[in-house]
Design an enzyme around this catalytic site. Structure first.
Site, PDB file in Angstrom:
ATOM      1  N   TYR A  67       1.889   1.482  -0.653  1.00 20.96           N
ATOM      2  CA  TYR A  67       0.705   0.923   0.006  1.00 20.96           C
ATOM      3  C   TYR A  67       1.074  -0.329   0.798  1.00 20.96           C
ATOM      4  CZ  TYR A  67      -2.601   3.843  -2.562  1.00 20.96           C
ATOM      5  OH  TYR A  67      -3.319   4.903  -3.063  1.00 20.96           O
ATOM      6  N   THR A  68       0.429  -0.460   1.944  1.00 23.63           N
ATOM      7  CA  THR A  68       0.540  -1.706   2.680  1.00 23.63           C
ATOM      8  C   THR A  68      -0.788  -2.000   3.351  1.00 23.63           C
ATOM      9  OG1 THR A  68       1.927  -3.000   4.198  1.00 23.63           O
ATOM     10  CG2 THR A  68       1.341  -0.766   4.896  1.00 23.63           C
ATOM     11  N   TYR A  69      -0.938  -3.220   3.786  1.00 25.15           N
ATOM     12  CA  TYR A  69      -2.146  -3.672   4.483  1.00 25.15           C
ATOM     13  C   TYR A  69      -1.829  -3.878   5.952  1.00 25.15           C
ATOM     14  CZ  TYR A  69      -5.516  -7.014   6.368  1.00 25.15           C
ATOM     15  OH  TYR A  69      -6.428  -7.659   7.174  1.00 25.15           O
ATOM     16  N   HIS A  70      -2.767  -3.489   6.805  1.00 24.34           N
ATOM     17  CA  HIS A  70      -2.704  -3.835   8.223  1.00 24.34           C
ATOM     18  C   HIS A  70      -4.034  -4.478   8.614  1.00 24.34           C
ATOM     19  CE1 HIS A  70       1.014  -1.773   8.548  1.00 24.34           C
ATOM     20  NE2 HIS A  70       0.521  -0.558   8.516  1.00 24.34           N
ATOM     21  N   GLY A 128       8.332   0.867   7.673  1.00 26.05           N
ATOM     22  CA  GLY A 128       7.906   2.199   7.227  1.00 26.05           C
ATOM     23  C   GLY A 128       8.114   3.178   8.356  1.00 26.05           C
ATOM     24  N   SER A 140       5.802  -3.894  10.530  1.00 29.81           N
ATOM     25  CA  SER A 140       4.693  -4.840  10.630  1.00 29.81           C
ATOM     26  C   SER A 140       5.208  -6.219  10.248  1.00 29.81           C
ATOM     27  CB  SER A 140       3.520  -4.433   9.731  1.00 29.81           C
ATOM     28  OG  SER A 140       3.902  -4.419   8.366  1.00 29.81           O
ATOM     29  N   CYS A 186       3.596  -2.702  -1.117  1.00 34.99           N
ATOM     30  CA  CYS A 186       4.865  -1.969  -1.171  1.00 34.99           C
ATOM     31  C   CYS A 186       5.324  -1.704  -2.602  1.00 34.99           C
ATOM     32  CB  CYS A 186       5.951  -2.708  -0.388  1.00 34.99           C
ATOM     33  SG  CYS A 186       5.524  -2.941   1.343  1.00 34.99           S
TER      34      CYS A 186
END
Length: 217
Positions: A78-81, A147, A160, A176
């Site tokens: 998982y990641t945030y944008h 990624g 990112s 992550c």
């Protein structure tokens, strides 16, 4: 900003791009690159707030889905944008640039690290933790994520970098899959926090990044 390399399109979005729209555009370009119908692409943008789940995402790492969650074909967890974060989608034909995914991932890391160095941030890779790391006070913190997906030797997704996002937004996930490490940003480290400065630094190092992948045929 003009493209640093004439055969690679350099595109900068002037407003946040919805995630699904960006992925559809990126995948269409990848298909066109594979067919020899379009130039390769470096696309710099930002997204509205979202969480993305890579191919190895663990549902337990989604702590608080306060933003939309998108499954994605890139590797990772998982990641945030969101606003204030620079996203780089990179569509390159590795079929004529070495066909080495590991080399490509390391080259992406080194490209971002070189750009951060230009704005006064000493960043580095960690062998067992993909991404871009730095020191924030007395502890190690993640400032950028990598990624990627490679389809028929054409690359998708990319990197990112936290320029000036709301770092509290990362609290809805285990970023992550690494619960023991915080995230940081260019702004939190007290450096110049704008996209134009970082984009210009990236542009200066695009040539060495491409050259490190191997000679195009």
């Amino acid at each position: 900003m003009d493209s640093p390399l004439p055969d690679i399109e350099w595109r900068i979005a002037d407003a946040p791009v919805p995630y699904e729209e960006a992925v559809a555009t990126m995948e269409a370009r990848a298909a066109a690159v594979l067919a020899g119908e379009a130039h390769e692409l470096v696309w710099l943008l930002e997204h509205p707030p979202i969480y993305t789940a890579g191919t190895s995402a663990d549902p337990a790492d989604l702590l608080d889905p306060r933003f939309p969650v998108h499954k994605t074909g890139r590797g990772g967890k998982y990641t945030y944008h969101g606003p204030g974060q620079r996203i780089g989608y990179v569509v390159l034909d590795l079929g004529r640039r070495g066909r080495d995914v590991r080399t490509y991932v390391h080259a992406l890391e080194n490209w971002v690290i070189a750009a951060l160095s230009r704005i006064g941030i000493a960043a580095y890779p960690v062998p067992d933790r993909i991404g871009i790391w730095t020191r924030d006070g007395g502890e190690e913190a993640k400032i950028g994520a990598i990624g990627v997906r490679v389809r028929k030797w054409v690359t998708l997704h990319g990197f990112s970098v936290n320029i000036a996002p709301d770092l509290a937004h990362f609290g809805g996930i285990v970023p992550c899959g690494l619960p023991d490490y915080p995230v940081t940003s260019v702004a939190k480290l007290g450096k110049t926090a704008d996209f134009a400065t970082f984009d210009a630094a990236l542009a200066l190092h695009t040539g060495p990044f491409i050259e490190s992948l191997g000679q195009a045929r």
